[in-house]
Design an enzyme around this catalytic site. Structure first.
Site, short mmCIF file in Angstrom:
data_model
loop_
_atom_site.label_atom_id
_atom_site.label_comp_id
_atom_site.label_asym_id
_atom_site.label_seq_id
_atom_site.Cartn_x
_atom_site.Cartn_y
_atom_site.Cartn_z
N ASP A 156 -4.47 7.85 3.23
CA ASP A 156 -3.95 6.55 3.64
C ASP A 156 -4.82 5.97 4.76
OD1 ASP A 156 -2.25 4.37 3.85
OD2 ASP A 156 -0.81 5.40 5.13
N GLU A 157 -4.88 4.64 4.86
CA GLU A 157 -5.63 3.95 5.93
C GLU A 157 -7.06 4.50 6.03
OE1 GLU A 157 -4.46 1.39 7.12
OE2 GLU A 157 -2.31 1.50 7.45
N GLN B 254 -9.67 -4.54 7.39
CA GLN B 254 -8.84 -4.21 8.55
C GLN B 254 -9.39 -3.02 9.34
OE1 GLN B 254 -4.44 -4.78 8.09
NE2 GLN B 254 -4.90 -4.80 5.91
N ARG C 240 -0.64 -10.98 10.23
CA ARG C 240 0.63 -10.47 10.74
C ARG C 240 1.75 -11.48 10.54
NH1 ARG C 240 -0.26 -6.21 9.66
NH2 ARG C 240 -2.16 -7.11 8.81
N LYS D 283 0.83 -1.21 0.00
CA LYS D 283 0.00 0.00 0.00
C LYS D 283 0.86 1.26 0.00
CE LYS D 283 -1.78 0.80 3.97
NZ LYS D 283 -0.86 1.88 4.40
N THR D 284 1.88 1.30 0.85
CA THR D 284 2.74 2.47 0.93
C THR D 284 3.45 2.72 -0.40
OG1 THR D 284 3.09 2.17 3.30
CG2 THR D 284 4.71 3.51 2.13
#
Length: 664
Positions: free
Chosen positions: A240-241, A271, A614, A49-50
């Site tokens: 973002d997010e 998420q 994770r 994503k980043t």
């Protein structure tokens, strides 16, 4: 006559462009090079994503968008810095004019320019949480409440109520009714306190953290000239997010992007796990409705986990009815022994023993302890594990706060039991006295001197503010000290909770329900002891160990690697080679109080999805079939609904049997 003149933008020469096709996968490339317009980018866990956001910013600049026409909104300063540094490394441009930062930092920048429009000066001060809490308490007292009233909320709780109302754009009444129903009888006082709090901040030219968003949005809503100026300036808004945005953040994005309609919202609805602090899952689901013509782009290639872990994650989240369906697929090849392990244990102690033994084996096989994490739904779920790791001298660090037995509420309740057992314990007395209104260090010292001189507790006159609480404590102390309870620490704890401490927690701690759960587990732990002295001795041993930071966020001080222990909420955005997700029992994970509604159950499932994703290489899902509770010595546990029906072959079911004793 006004004349509108359009300045055309010239893209960089073709030879100077970044090789986007060679640097990105097909999904990332589609998002980065998407035509202008509203874009909802659903970026799954571990999908880069980043990287996608970074290259999108670079792509916009290379195609003629000036840096000052880009607004990049993030949730942490670290993410913002990281993205802008990467953009700077990609382009031979000055990108310092990009408006990039957290929602709060961008709001602060706007308010520094235009605070006068809201009755502040540009030099306004931002209150830290302690100062804001003190001012909130002063505002409540200004309503005329009795300062001796022990049912009044403390500063941290008031801030939580005010902040939740501001961030969700709900009325104070609805927030109190849904989250703090025990304050309904004084709702009128809390509402009055909120008005006084707001007015005093304006008079003092100060804002708290939540005010930054509230006033930035109001600035845009109430000033047409400013609204038009910034709407025209920010040709491209990137968020973002996005799944973590609350109502006020979503409204700010909608308003600022209303002119160009060129907003890219990047996130993963699977998420979204922070509704308890105001995050609004609906922001993602309704984005296409609020921005007609939205292009949906899915990034589903995962660079983190094995295919076997992702297959389990995909299966688990598929049960949610309200989502943007996606299917993560791995870049990594499948491995024979990489199936997640599903491990049923006899009880929480055996679960702790299994985890410690398996961590030891992983360490011996070359996995660094720093690359191992144990995740749980609530802090008290890790109590037995912390004890077992301490016994084995296995170094661990808590990402989710203090060690279980070092938490304030655990130590507070223990102080009551200590003083009942030993009336000469000065530190225990002073800790208890410090919980009372109007009793500071000096007053506690004076009262202690009277106790040492032989004055009975019932005959001591405390400050007027503490009179009622003192009387209640004297009565409670007599109950806890009674001969029939002296050897029953579990019942002593319950007396303290019922008589004094539960009411104290309601007013003192914003997360009162989770702390009450901790104390319930402390009581269950105390059932293992027939003597109060032995129980207190064990507590002392568990709070005098080395290793790991003592407070959340503190840098670890150690000379060796250590295992991480964390709630799932604290672990979002992180990853490890090996992950244990523990206490997977219905009512524990998912939490009992969250599964009363479909919305609550689906958020719990998203939380499980976050936990599973994770893990990079190895995943262990564990659950005990018996566990001590505050109400019963042992209670039968049902496996979590999230792990009951995995298809045959998706997991390896480990059967645990007792081996021979290993003598040292």
């Amino acid at each position: 006559m006004a004349v509108e003149y359009v300045l055309n933008r010239v893209a960089a020469p073709a030879g100077a462009q970044i090789d986007y096709r060679g640097s990105l996968n097909d999904e990332q490339y589609a998002a980065v090079t998407a035509k202008p317009g509203p874009i909802l980018c659903i970026a799954g866990a571990g999908s880069g994503k980043t990287r996608t956001l970074t290259y999108r910013v670079a792509y916009l600049i290379e195609n003629g968008v000036e840096p000052e026409n880009i607004l990049l909104l993030t949730f942490t300063n670290k993410s913002s810095r990281e993205m802008l540094e990467r953009v700077g490394n990609l382009l031979p441009h000055d990108i310092s004019r990009i408006w990039g930062g957290t929602f709060h930092s961008v709001a602060n920048k706007l308010l520094r320019r235009h605070a006068d429009r809201l009755g502040f000066t540009s030099g306004f001060t931002i209150l830290d949480r302690d100062d804001a809490a003190d001012l909130a308490v002063a505002a409540l007292r200004a309503t005329g409440v009795d300062p001796k009233d022990k049912t009044l909320p403390k500063g941290a709780v008031l801030l939580d109520i005010f902040g939740l109302a501001a961030n969700t754009e709900k009325s104070l009444a609805s927030v109190v009714d849904s989250h703090y129903p025990f304050f309904n009888p004084i709702l009128d006082k809390i509402e009055a306190a909120q008005r006084i709090f707001r007015d005093r901040k304006q008079t003092d030219n100060v804002m708290d953290y939540d005010d930054l968003l509230v006033y930035a949005l109001r600035l845009m809503q109430d000033n047409e000239d400013l609204r038009k100026f910034y709407q025209e300036q920010f040709q491209h808004v990137l968020v973002d997010e996005y799944q973590d945005t609350n109502k006020i953040q979503s409204d700010f994005v909608d308003l600022i992007a209303a002119y160009h309609h060129q907003v890219m919202a990047v996130g993963d609805d699977a998420q979204s796990i922070y509704s308890w602090r105001g995050a609004n899952f609906e922001n993602v689901l309704t984005f296409p409705e609020r921005f007609p013509g939205t292009r949906e782009v899915r990034i589903e290639t995962n660079y983190r986990s094995t295919p076997e872990i992702l297959a389990l994650a995909n299966y688990a989240i598929a049960a949610n009815t309200r989502q943007f369906p996606k299917s993560l697929h791995a870049v990594r090849p499948a491995e024979k022994e990489a199936k997640p392990a599903l491990v049923c244990l006899q009880d929480a102690n055996q679960q702790a023993q299994f985890i410690c033994q398996r961590i030891g084996e992983l360490s011996e096989s070359g996995v660094e302890l720093d690359e191992i994490c144990v995740l749980y739904r609530a802090h008290f779920h890790s109590m037995e594990l912390q004890m077992e790791m301490t016994r084995r001298q296995m170094p661990f660090e808590l990402l989710s706060g203090l060690r279980f037995f070092e938490q304030a509420h655990v130590k507070d309740v223990a102080a009551f039991i200590k003083f009942a057992l030993n009336p000469k314990d000065e530190l225990a007395f002073k800790r208890i006295a410090g919980l009372m209104p109007g009793v500071g260090d000096k007053t506690a010292e004076k009262i202690w001197a009277k106790i040492v001189a032989g004055t009975e507790l019932a005959k001591i006159e405390p400050p007027a503010k503490a009179a009622e609480t003192w009387k209640q404590w004297v009565e409670t102390q007599a109950q806890v000290s009674a001969p029939e309870l002296r050897g029953r620490p579990s019942e002593q704890i319950q007396v303290v909770i019922d008589a004094i401490y539960e009411d104290y927690m309601k007013t003192k701690f914003p997360n009162y329900p989770s702390r009450l759960e901790d104390l319930g587990q402390l009581r269950a732990f105390a059932q293992n002891f027939e003597r109060t002295e032995d129980f207190l001795a064990q507590l002392a041993l568990m709070t005098n160990v080395d290793g790991g930071p003592r407070t959340q966020g503190e840098s670890p001080v150690r000379d060796q690697p250590c295992v991480r222990l964390s709630t799932v909420h604290q672990a979002k955005g992180l990853e490890w080679k090996a992950v244990f997700v523990i206490m997977l029992c219905d009512g524990l994970f998912p939490a009992q109080r969250s599964i009363q509604t479909l919305e609550g159950e689906e958020e719990e499932r998203r939380l499980f999805y976050v936990a599973v994703t994770r893990a990079r290489d190895e995943l262990y899902l564990t659950y005990p079939i018996m566990r001590a509770t505050a109400s019963f010595d042992d209670r039968w546990q049902e496996p979590s609904r999230f792990i009951r029906d995995f298809p045959r072959g998706m997991v390896n079911e480990w059967k645990i049997k007792a081996g021979p004793v290993q003598w040292s």
